[in-house]
Design an enzyme around this catalytic site. Structure first.
Site, mmCIF file in Angstrom:
data_model
loop_
_atom_site.group_PDB
_atom_site.id
_atom_site.type_symbol
_atom_site.label_atom_id
_atom_site.label_comp_id
_atom_site.label_asym_id
_atom_site.label_seq_id
_atom_site.Cartn_x
_atom_site.Cartn_y
_atom_site.Cartn_z
ATOM 1 N N GLU A 27 -17.858 -4.154 -33.852
ATOM 2 C CA GLU A 27 -18.227 -5.568 -34.363
ATOM 3 C C GLU A 27 -19.686 -5.078 -34.934
ATOM 4 O OE1 GLU A 27 -18.370 -8.796 -31.889
ATOM 5 O OE2 GLU A 27 -19.284 -10.033 -33.344
ATOM 6 N N ASN A 72 -17.775 -12.797 -33.214
ATOM 7 C CA ASN A 72 -18.757 -13.801 -33.615
ATOM 8 C C ASN A 72 -19.279 -13.339 -34.979
ATOM 9 O OD1 ASN A 72 -18.069 -14.981 -31.262
ATOM 10 N ND2 ASN A 72 -19.873 -14.270 -30.384
ATOM 11 N N ASN A 172 -12.110 -15.869 -35.906
ATOM 12 C CA ASN A 172 -12.615 -15.334 -34.593
ATOM 13 C C ASN A 172 -12.995 -16.370 -33.553
ATOM 14 O OD1 ASN A 172 -13.298 -13.220 -32.636
ATOM 15 N ND2 ASN A 172 -15.242 -14.300 -32.653
ATOM 16 N N GLU A 173 -12.411 -16.531 -32.501
ATOM 17 C CA GLU A 173 -12.626 -17.487 -31.511
ATOM 18 C C GLU A 173 -12.944 -18.853 -32.127
ATOM 19 O OE1 GLU A 173 -15.370 -15.886 -28.814
ATOM 20 O OE2 GLU A 173 -13.980 -14.500 -27.734
ATOM 21 N N TYR A 244 -12.940 -11.802 -20.892
ATOM 22 C CA TYR A 244 -13.832 -10.693 -20.124
ATOM 23 C C TYR A 244 -14.091 -11.168 -18.743
ATOM 24 C CZ TYR A 244 -15.163 -9.512 -24.887
ATOM 25 O OH TYR A 244 -15.052 -9.155 -26.343
ATOM 26 N N GLU A 292 -9.157 -8.760 -27.493
ATOM 27 C CA GLU A 292 -10.584 -8.754 -27.060
ATOM 28 C C GLU A 292 -10.513 -8.628 -25.407
ATOM 29 O OE1 GLU A 292 -14.190 -10.713 -28.222
ATOM 30 O OE2 GLU A 292 -13.640 -10.788 -30.230
ATOM 31 N N GLN A 349 -15.725 -3.146 -26.494
ATOM 32 C CA GLN A 349 -15.484 -2.864 -27.545
ATOM 33 C C GLN A 349 -15.538 -1.285 -27.544
ATOM 34 O OE1 GLN A 349 -18.304 -4.675 -30.609
ATOM 35 N NE2 GLN A 349 -18.275 -6.638 -29.588
HETATM 36 O O1 AHR Z 1 -17.257 -8.710 -28.016
HETATM 37 C C1 AHR Z 1 -18.084 -9.650 -27.909
HETATM 38 C C2 AHR Z 1 -17.993 -10.979 -28.238
HETATM 39 O O2 AHR Z 1 -17.185 -11.871 -27.591
HETATM 40 C C3 AHR Z 1 -17.252 -11.232 -29.607
HETATM 41 O O3 AHR Z 1 -18.105 -11.265 -30.707
HETATM 42 C C4 AHR Z 1 -16.658 -12.593 -29.329
HETATM 43 O O4 AHR Z 1 -15.461 -12.695 -30.226
HETATM 44 C C5 AHR Z 1 -16.588 -12.726 -27.841
HETATM 45 O O5 AHR Z 1 -16.874 -13.929 -27.519
#
Ligand code: AHR
Length: 503
Positions: A27, A72, A172-173, A244, A292, A349
């Site tokens: 990103e 994001n 995205n999201e 995450y 992700e 990432q």
């Molecule tokens: O990977 C970091 C962020 O995590 C990304 O920009 C977003 O898509 C997610 O919330």
């Protein structure tokens, strides 16, 4: 404690592992691009400004696909800012990460980089501040051969051949209120539907990923997936998932169990896809893109101290511990266990930003602890995923109930006649006896058993000690009379490679 048992049989298959399961994500965030992929003044930089030391490690990981440019960031991005003469590219405020984006790296540079990295691009479009029009123009710029305004613009920038980007993410999201241009499920569903329609009109060969929930804990979870798929089911190929994990309470047994929640997440999303399939009487099976996933929590505090509107500051620079590598190993096993439906995965990432590779501006590079399970899965996890009928002693966790000490899956490569067992022993105090029924692979022998282990769960690699945590050869397993027997060291990631005995 009783041994853990597994059965390896050619007929007990989960499904073919799609190579794209071992993809990654880059990103415009922190030093992922600037100081990571691209640093023209770095001693190792090539004529394009790409760091060769980074490219070497990316090629070592054999990354099949890289998602770009966000995240994001993409929800406020004007892709036109990042193409053409670098001297004329605008500087913009990036509201997603409160930084200044210089646009010295953009779509064409990314495509050049993917060629050198021997990977494939997965491009995300902006459905936050933009929509159908900019989506169709970007697909025309990238994938149309020529003779039109946007394809000719690409040609004028020195790219006579189309980039032919095969996979596209529809935003995205979009369910998250932190997203620029956050939408309700119905608003997003309609926009994704119309964008998908016109993008496919320009290039019918592309595959499309529609946004699922940002994580399993979202209030709108499942309702979001149901509504979005109601609009887009026939037009898209994959639904996305993001996750995450972090050891915020410093409760390692609980942290190691989090992949049990990842299993549940995947299975709930599959059930939702199949519900919409049934509702529509569709014959199409929706596949998943876990685009992700990783551990992310170490850098949260430091990130709050970063001066707003800096250029490429050190954001989200988690330094990973040994226990994080075990969790990443469990997450990879979770993806492989669902290989029949999860076709794309992107570790988030790739460089510097919550990443397996860490660099210094103008300086060195090292492999983080999490580099190793990712490397092993990408190298040895291609083939057919096998269902192991795993039975393991368990421990009690207040969130996840009875958690098996053994987390494991196997991948069989019939062409190469190789079999790989990936296994994590979640037991922090004791080795775990493992017995594998190998009667269907009775002519196979152990080639190697590699282990990642460390006395200190919090041990980490650094520029001064890049090999503090690294894989070692381990002789703790053998095959006797069609049975694999061994002991997995306490708190360890294991890769057991078997090969057909040719003699
Ligand atoms: O990977 C970091 C962020 O995590 C990304 O920009 C977003 O898509 C997610 O919330």
């Amino acid at each position: 404690m009783k041994p853990a048992t597994i059965i390896l049989h050619r007929e007990f298959t989960i499904g073919e592992v799609d190579n794209r399961l071992y993809g990654a994500f880059i990103e415009h965030l922190g030093r992922a691009i600037y100081g990571g992929l691209y640093e023209p003044d770095h001693p190792s930089a090539d004529g394009d400004g790409f760091r060769q030391d980074v490219l070497d490690l990316v090629r070592e990981l054999n990354v099949p696909v890289v998602r770009y440019p966000g995240g994001n960031f993409v929800s406020g991005y004007n892709w036109e800012d990042g193409v053409g003469d670098k001297g004329r590219r605008p500087r913009r405020l990036d509201l997603a990460w409160k930084t200044v984006e210089t646009n010295q790296f953009g779509t064409d540079e990314f495509m050049d980089w993917t060629k050198k990295a021997k990977t494939q691009a997965m491009m995300a479009i902006n459905l936050g501040t933009r929509g159908v029009n900019s989506a169709r123009q970007l697909v025309e710029y990238c994938n149309h051969s020529g003779g039109t305004t946007w394809s000719d613009l690409r040609i004028s920038h020195g790219y006579p051949d189309p980039h032919k980007i095969p996979i596209w993410c529809l935003g995205n999201e979009m369910d998250g209120n932190w997203q620029i241009g956050h939408k309700t499920a119905a608003e997003y569903g309609r926009l994704a539907q119309e964008s998908a329609k016109v993008m496919r009109w320009i290039d019918p060969t592309i595959e499309l990923i529609v946004c699922g929930s940002s994580h399993r804990g979202m209030d709108t979870y499942i309702d979001w997936e149901t509504t979005v798929l109601d609009y887009t089911y026939d037009l898209v190929d994959y639904l996305s998932l993001h996750t995450y994990f972090g050891n915020r309470a410093d409760n390692t047994p609980n942290f190691l169990a989090m992949s049990v929640g990842m299993d549940a997440f995947i299975e709930e999303v599959i059930a939702t896809c199949d519900y919409v399939k049934a509702k529509k009487r569709s014959s199409k099976k929706m596949m998943l893109a876990f685009d992700e996933w990783n551990v992310w929590f170490h850098s949260n505090e430091d990130d709050r101290k970063i001066e707003p509107w800096s250029i490429a500051p050190p954001q989200l620079e988690d330094v990973y511990s040994f226990e994080d590598a075990l969790v990443v190993g469990c997450m990879l096993i979770s993806l492989i266990k669902h290989a029949d439906r999860v076709k794309i995965g992107c570790i988030a990432q790739l460089v510097n930003v919550i990443a397996p590779i860490m660099t210094q501006n103008g300086g060195g590079i090292y492999r983080q602890t999490i580099f190793y399970p990712y490397l092993h899965a990408s190298t040895y996890g291609r083939g057919i995923a096998l269902d192991l009928n795993l039975k393991s002693p368990t421990y009690e966790d207040s969130t996840f109930g009875q958690v098996p000490y053994l987390e494991s899956v196997a991948v069989w490569n019939p062409e190469a006649e190789k079999l790989t067992i990936f296994a994590v022993n979640r037991n922090l105090d004791q080795g775990l006896s493992l017995i594998g029924d190998l009667r269907d692979f009775e002519d196979y022998r152990i080639m190697s058993h590699t282990v990642l282990e460390h006395e200190n769960l919090k041990a980490f690699n650094s520029f001064d000690h890049p090999d503090e945590v690294k894989p070692q050869a381990y002789g703790g397993t053998e095959v006797k009379n069609g049975q694999l027997e061994g002991v997995l060291l306490k708190a360890s990631w294991n890769v057991i490679l078997l090969e057909q005995n040719k003699h």
